[in-house]
Design a protein around this motif. Structure first.
Motif, PDB file in Angstrom:
ATOM      1  N   VAL A  93     -60.295  58.127 -16.971  1.00 53.67           N
ATOM      2  CA  VAL A  93     -61.265  57.063 -16.729  1.00 53.67           C
ATOM      3  C   VAL A  93     -61.622  56.409 -18.060  1.00 53.67           C
ATOM      4  CG1 VAL A  93     -63.492  56.461 -15.730  1.00 53.67           C
ATOM      5  CG2 VAL A  93     -62.223  58.411 -14.829  1.00 53.67           C
ATOM      6  N   LEU A  94     -61.911  57.248 -19.032  1.00 61.89           N
ATOM      7  CA  LEU A  94     -62.311  56.758 -20.348  1.00 61.89           C
ATOM      8  C   LEU A  94     -61.205  55.927 -20.983  1.00 61.89           C
ATOM      9  CD1 LEU A  94     -64.454  56.838 -22.563  1.00 61.89           C
ATOM     10  CD2 LEU A  94     -63.311  58.843 -23.480  1.00 61.89           C
ATOM     11  N   ALA A  95     -59.983  56.405 -20.854  1.00 62.70           N
ATOM     12  CA  ALA A  95     -58.867  55.760 -21.549  1.00 62.70           C
ATOM     13  C   ALA A  95     -58.357  54.538 -20.800  1.00 62.70           C
ATOM     14  CB  ALA A  95     -57.739  56.759 -21.758  1.00 62.70           C
ATOM     15  N   GLY A  96     -59.059  54.156 -19.766  1.00 63.16           N
ATOM     16  CA  GLY A  96     -58.693  52.916 -19.089  1.00 63.16           C
ATOM     17  C   GLY A  96     -57.475  53.055 -18.220  1.00 63.16           C
ATOM     18  N   GLN A  97     -57.012  54.320 -18.045  1.00 60.93           N
ATOM     19  CA  GLN A  97     -55.831  54.479 -17.220  1.00 60.93           C
ATOM     20  C   GLN A  97     -56.171  54.254 -15.756  1.00 60.93           C
ATOM     21  OE1 GLN A  97     -54.559  58.304 -18.416  1.00 60.93           O
ATOM     22  NE2 GLN A  97     -54.220  57.633 -20.504  1.00 60.93           N
ATOM     23  N   ILE A  98     -57.414  54.510 -15.386  1.00 58.85           N
ATOM     24  CA  ILE A  98     -57.850  54.042 -14.080  1.00 58.85           C
ATOM     25  C   ILE A  98     -59.172  53.313 -14.216  1.00 58.85           C
ATOM     26  CG2 ILE A  98     -56.656  55.715 -12.595  1.00 58.85           C
ATOM     27  CD1 ILE A  98     -59.149  57.345 -12.479  1.00 58.85           C
ATOM     28  N   VAL A  99     -59.285  52.263 -13.448  1.00 60.29           N
ATOM     29  CA  VAL A  99     -60.532  51.525 -13.402  1.00 60.29           C
ATOM     30  C   VAL A  99     -61.507  52.384 -12.615  1.00 60.29           C
ATOM     31  CG1 VAL A  99     -61.625  49.502 -12.449  1.00 60.29           C
ATOM     32  CG2 VAL A  99     -59.404  49.299 -13.534  1.00 60.29           C
ATOM     33  N   ASP A 100     -62.751  52.419 -13.084  1.00 65.08           N
ATOM     34  CA  ASP A 100     -63.673  53.349 -12.487  1.00 65.08           C
ATOM     35  C   ASP A 100     -64.293  52.802 -11.202  1.00 65.08           C
ATOM     36  OD1 ASP A 100     -65.199  55.456 -11.936  1.00 65.08           O
ATOM     37  OD2 ASP A 100     -66.234  55.549 -13.845  1.00 65.08           O
ATOM     38  N   ASP A 140     -65.566  47.728 -13.452  1.00 63.62           N
ATOM     39  CA  ASP A 140     -65.510  47.388 -14.860  1.00 63.62           C
ATOM     40  C   ASP A 140     -64.071  47.357 -15.383  1.00 63.62           C
ATOM     41  OD1 ASP A 140     -66.085  46.748 -17.371  1.00 63.62           O
ATOM     42  OD2 ASP A 140     -67.502  48.335 -17.732  1.00 63.62           O
ATOM     43  N   THR A 141     -63.368  46.295 -15.030  1.00 63.61           N
ATOM     44  CA  THR A 141     -61.989  46.159 -15.483  1.00 63.61           C
ATOM     45  C   THR A 141     -61.937  45.825 -16.971  1.00 63.61           C
ATOM     46  OG1 THR A 141     -62.099  43.937 -14.590  1.00 63.61           O
ATOM     47  CG2 THR A 141     -60.879  45.533 -13.316  1.00 63.61           C
ATOM     48  N   ASN A 142     -62.986  45.202 -17.492  1.00 68.11           N
ATOM     49  CA  ASN A 142     -63.018  44.924 -18.931  1.00 68.11           C
ATOM     50  C   ASN A 142     -62.889  46.215 -19.733  1.00 68.11           C
ATOM     51  OD1 ASN A 142     -63.277  42.194 -18.717  1.00 68.11           O
ATOM     52  ND2 ASN A 142     -65.417  42.091 -19.359  1.00 68.11           N
ATOM     53  N   ALA A 143     -63.674  47.216 -19.343  1.00 63.17           N
ATOM     54  CA  ALA A 143     -63.662  48.479 -20.084  1.00 63.17           C
ATOM     55  C   ALA A 143     -62.283  49.126 -20.016  1.00 63.17           C
ATOM     56  CB  ALA A 143     -64.723  49.424 -19.530  1.00 63.17           C
ATOM     57  N   ALA A 144     -61.686  49.084 -18.836  1.00 65.39           N
ATOM     58  CA  ALA A 144     -60.366  49.683 -18.679  1.00 65.39           C
ATOM     59  C   ALA A 144     -59.340  48.935 -19.528  1.00 65.39           C
ATOM     60  CB  ALA A 144     -59.953  49.670 -17.211  1.00 65.39           C
ATOM     61  N   TRP A 145     -59.434  47.614 -19.516  1.00 67.06           N
ATOM     62  CA  TRP A 145     -58.491  46.823 -20.312  1.00 67.06           C
ATOM     63  C   TRP A 145     -58.652  47.125 -21.802  1.00 67.06           C
ATOM     64  CZ3 TRP A 145     -58.927  43.327 -24.270  1.00 67.06           C
ATOM     65  CH2 TRP A 145     -57.753  42.660 -24.626  1.00 67.06           C
TER      66      TRP A 145
END
Lengths: 423, 423
Positions: free
Chosen positions: A12-19, B19-24
């Motif tokens: 989640v943190l690493a942006g591998q999945i959108v939360d 929060d797609t911004n954070a994931a990106w």
């Protein structure tokens, strides 16, 4: 009552999945009038988790922790919580039995790893998870109850609905009712809308929020308390008058959802001819079960040959006026409607970019037509051309809006401040 | 170097937007070998923002703050930052001028609200935003640089790419080169892939990561340091052998992107007939500029009448075998190919749900065909049916993969472990 959420997991943190879990939780709680104050996302590092539990439990009354209670080595929410309190983990007999039964029922041997899922902090109270092997639990630290939930979306949803929400409603005094009305707008920017609405009187307990999610800006009218709720409809009505043509749906997630319902109610049928939108328009409607009741066909006439052969567009019309023109798009709509004699047909043709623009017809120029049995409506617009995807999605929105207006018996063609009239 | 992110905005916190911004951001930074340590999401409450800035700046070296620098009353990142430092906000002359020019260029009067966007904390250093009205800035507090970015995704992306990444690379010593290879897979679950790959030897400095983003699971091979980078290609090749038919693209964002390029290179043309996918398949290709070079048309034959009239499907075939059958989908593909005599045609027909399933053909049953000039390939699959959207998107993925395999001259029909063969 101060509610926070801690999401765990490197992915989640690493942006591998959108939360999406976090978004779903916040949205669901909001519907119950429970506001999320803050959210933190922490990776799979034991010391970061311990720090997060210790620190946030000094500020919040309740913390929903999501993830990290699975069977693998990077699942360490339970261990971190035990260490944050300074107590051992002990095996929960009931859950151990449940695990054994679960694997027996599924005729699979239980991997040793799964036994870990029955290890809870000593003072934890088990929270049932009827749909998975991850054991939920809650535990008190400092001023907060920490409530541990599984990362798997449908397990989380079940636990939040069946247990978390009843728990906080019972634990805290949450009797102030809330209600939200959501208005979807197109065609005006956020600051334009805010300025238009700045003189509207908002009764105590009512707040406005804006959310930009292209092609829409959503206006959220949030009412807290009986008194405020009693004013909600009149505030919505006032906003409706103020923004006139820009509001395209009330309490719907999209224009397609709104139009889907209108078409079902009307009993009318629809055909579509898409050039620049390339299937996006029909796909937005097909996304709803039951769309087969009105959508007879859609033709993505991406080549001129398709426009001529499938829709009967006059080749000379394309030669003289171009593929992106009132003339062509009107013939596309009429041709699409005629194929299976539907009540309506929508047609789009435009320059989505990034190439293909000219001085006369720059990128973002789109022609849209709505053919009815006895009448045709059409317009050329100059849409913001920041990206190909944006041009296409705005084109869909305007097309859907034209038919929505027709079905609602209001003017089909209106002025959208952000979309200039083209030529 | 400890990097954190603070996302602001009630709409992010309240789950109104995922929060797609954070994931990106996390994903993009990871590509540069920069790891996000923690993320916090804070609503639009001044005191929560101030607290977050003050507290996190004691733990992190750099904090990317996203959102809250727009023109409306709930945008208060700049004010909160000034208060967190204990200094006034002052007008940035350069940005005020930029705002004036921006609105003049767009021939629109500047709403008074927008002037607020030029108000920065006194010690802030302006960060240019060439594509919007929100002024970026950075400011130092405690041990951290706080770097403020716009919430609008394309403005954020520009600022992170052009300014944030160069800034941290310069400010901190990040000279170890990194390189990432991404393999897109379909048809196998994450634990299936992980098990398959568990015996692959990974040289020092190389790590594998998985990211599930339906319809794909992406395998990320991450190499840190010159030595590891030298091994990257051979590791990728080994994985490729190990997973054989499941890898559908290398360093591409989607199967559509891969197929788009293959079709352009081949000079071949394509027609599409879509039932359950309803335009989604063609829309995925039209999303790429240049798709007009190969996509001649797509017919969304959502009604049986459309299948018969537009694609020439034999009505008795639908009566006998049903709309979701090998026989019907083969006729759809052949019909679609014949319309404008294209080289290839893809056709889909399926039960996307949630209703419409039977014992024999449950929800998730889809038939897919690829018609070539001299040959036709088809299959019925039983796809995971968790949602209508998922069935439709998996159907698109398999259809695109069939043509991809054809163009690559490999077997068109293969076994995907997660998708059962139907009947």
């Amino acid at each position: 009552m101060k509610l926070e959420m801690i999401c765990t997991g490197e992915e989640v943190l690493a942006g591998q999945i959108v939360d999406t879990n976090a978004a779903w939780v916040a949205d669901t709680l909001m519907d119950h009038g429970i506001e999320m104050q803050q959210r933190m996302t922490v990776g799979d590092r034991l010391e970061d988790l311990i720090q997060a539990f210790q620190q946030r439990s000094q500020h919040a009354d309740i913390i929903l922790v999501n993830g990290g209670i699975g069977p693998t080595s990077d699942d360490m929410s339970s261990l971190a919580m035990a260490m944050a309190i300074g107590e051992p983990q002990v095996e929960n007999k009931e859950w151990r039995q449940r695990l054994t039964q679960w694997f027996a029922k599924n005729q699979r041997p239980m991997p040793v790893n799964n036994l870990k899922q029955a290890m809870l902090p000593e003072s934890a109270i088990m929270v049932d998870n009827p749909v998975g092997t991850a054991c939920g639990f809650r535990v008190k630290l400092n001023r907060a109850w920490l409530f541990f939930t599984p990362g798997v979306p449908f397990e989380l949803k079940r636990m939040v609905t069946d247990q978390f929400i009843p728990f906080i409603k019972n634990e805290f005094d949450l009797d102030k009712p809330v209600k939200v009305t959501k208005l979807l707008t197109i065609g005006g920017g956020e600051s334009f809308l805010a300025e238009k609405l700045q003189d509207i009187h908002l009764p105590e307990g009512i707040e406005l929020g804006y959310r930009s999610s292209m092609p829409y800006i959503e206006i959220k009218i949030f009412a807290r308390g009986e008194k405020a709720i009693a004013h909600l409809d009149s505030v919505a009505a006032e906003i409706n008058i103020c923004l006139a043509d820009l509001i395209v749906a009330k309490n719907q997630l999209s224009l397609a959802a709104e139009l889907h319902q209108l078409l079902l109610d009307s009993g009318k049928t629809l055909a579509i001819a898409e050039s620049c939108t390339g299937g996006m328009l029909s796909s937005q409607l097909v996304d709803f079960a039951g769309s087969s009741r009105y959508l007879v066909h859609s033709i993505v006439s991406y080549s001129n040959a398709a426009k001529v052969n499938l829709l009967g567009v006059d080749e000379s019309i394309i030669d003289i006026h171009g593929a992106v023109s009132i003339e062509t798009v009107e013939q596309m709509a009429e041709g699409a409607r005629a194929v299976l004699d539907s009540d309506y047909a929508l047609a789009t043709s435009g320059i989505a970019g990034p190439d293909g623009g000219t001085d006369e017809k720059p990128v973002g120029t789109v022609a849209i037509a709505l053919a009815c049995r006895e009448q045709i409506f059409s317009q050329i617009l100059q849409l913001p051309a920041r990206s190909r995807g944006l041009v296409r999605s705005l084109t869909c929105a305007v097309a859907l809006d034209m038919l929505r207006r027709k079905l609602n018996k209001t003017a089909v063609l209106v002025n959208y401040p952000s979309y200039k009239k083209g030529n």
